[in-house]
Write an enzyme that holds these catalytic residues in place. Sequence first.
Site, PDB file in Angstrom:
ATOM      1  N   ARG A  14     -10.774 -23.495   0.605  1.00 53.40           N
ATOM      2  CA  ARG A  14     -10.467 -22.074   0.818  1.00 53.40           C
ATOM      3  C   ARG A  14      -9.588 -21.831   2.040  1.00 53.40           C
ATOM      4  NH1 ARG A  14     -15.934 -18.885   0.805  1.00 53.40           N
ATOM      5  NH2 ARG A  14     -16.912 -20.920   1.139  1.00 53.40           N
ATOM      6  N   ALA A 425      29.035 -16.800  48.529  1.00 54.57           N
ATOM      7  CA  ALA A 425      28.905 -16.229  47.191  1.00 54.57           C
ATOM      8  C   ALA A 425      30.089 -16.627  46.326  1.00 54.57           C
ATOM      9  CB  ALA A 425      28.784 -14.720  47.272  1.00 54.57           C
TER      10      ALA A 425
END
Length: 459
Positions: A14, A425
């Site tokens: 099942r 940066a």
Amino acid sequence: MNISIILAAGEGTRMKSKLSKVLHKVCGKPILEYVIKASRGAGTEKNVVVVGHGGDMVKEYFKDDPIVFKDQPIGEDVPYGTGFALMQAVDHIEDNSTVIILYGDTPLITELTINKLINYHKENEFQATVLTAILDNPTGYGRIIREDAGDILKIVEEKDALDEEKKVKEINSGIYCFNGKLLKDALSKIDNNNAQNEYYATDVIGILKKEGYRVGAYVIEDSIEIHGVNSRVQLAFTEEIMRKRINEYHMVNGVTIINPENTYIEDGVQIGRDTVIYPGVSLEGNTEIGEDCIIRNNSRIINSIIHNEVSIESSTIEDSIVGENTHIGPHAHLRPNSNIGKNVKIGNFVEVKNSTLKDNTKASHLSYIGDADVGYNVNIGCGVVFVNYNGREKFRTTVGDNAFIGSNANLVAPVNVEPWGFVAAGSTITKEVPEGALSIARAEQKNIDGWIEKKGYKK
């Protein structure tokens, strides 16, 4: 000596699954593992597991566990039934033992109940004891018919029960305690002369009663413990009960769970006192959470160690370590083998993989830190990428203490930024940044006057 025999040979049709039924998981662990854990917690010294369909998968999963496995034969001509399954383990039943019969698909059974069953069996000197339950609706179960003195007279299956017997609400759970020698003797006497052509464990009870032995019945306090898993629906129900147990355990021990119904914590997770768990959190595997932590909504933590006073917000952490007083998120991702120090900030949409970040370092937003060793007091700006992969191999980057990595910089591994090194940066760093130096690696800005008018963009 206490021995358990755990019957785990069912097909589980099942479940409609390629996976063995007893390997389906409840709160992160196979349902069979809960039964074994409860059995050992009650003091069993040997655990024999009878497997059949999918048995090789079960053995493989528990290959490092000192379990005795016995194979139940499979085939059209093989008689089945609980009695037949017990026969496969008969060689491991010792004469002077107490044998507990359990089922591999009942993960809600607790060590406390098993221990009470064993003690009741021994203290009352029964030769067999049945774990029973009182159900408002006993339909489908075998009924317990008692003698006037309280011992079991017989177990009657519903199809064989008289109308008066069907009114009995005490049912047979299928879990038993036996004297080892008597169980072996009775198993040699049962037969499969019935409509199903199967051997039944209940026949052992009948044989012992016929031979004059006492059979007792211990009534379980919470009948939910004998709930079996035979379908996905029952699996979900069991998951709900187990999750509630786990969450209540943590709350009793000093953890605040804002909404237990919307919080998933797997069995085995450890959580310290005064930690607060918000809705939507998932704590999985061998995770350990310290004291005074805040785990906010929709965070998922797998196999990780989170130390005290950590705040995690809407983030995923896998196989990693997070130090005290560190803040993670929102929407951060710590991938496996990340080791984050104390007082660190891993902010919005930062991803860390296979890296170490020492104390007081910050990566506040939109960065990827992969295969890196980052020192103390380092600042990693927005948009920084640790470029660790060349298409064939991965390399590591080292960033020393007190370094500063400016926004939108690329650190192309293998490369070192020495202590107090500053990266401007927008730089793409491919060479070592010396201690105390500012490294600028970007093209010189050039302005072309009148470009817009020449292109006709401005009228």
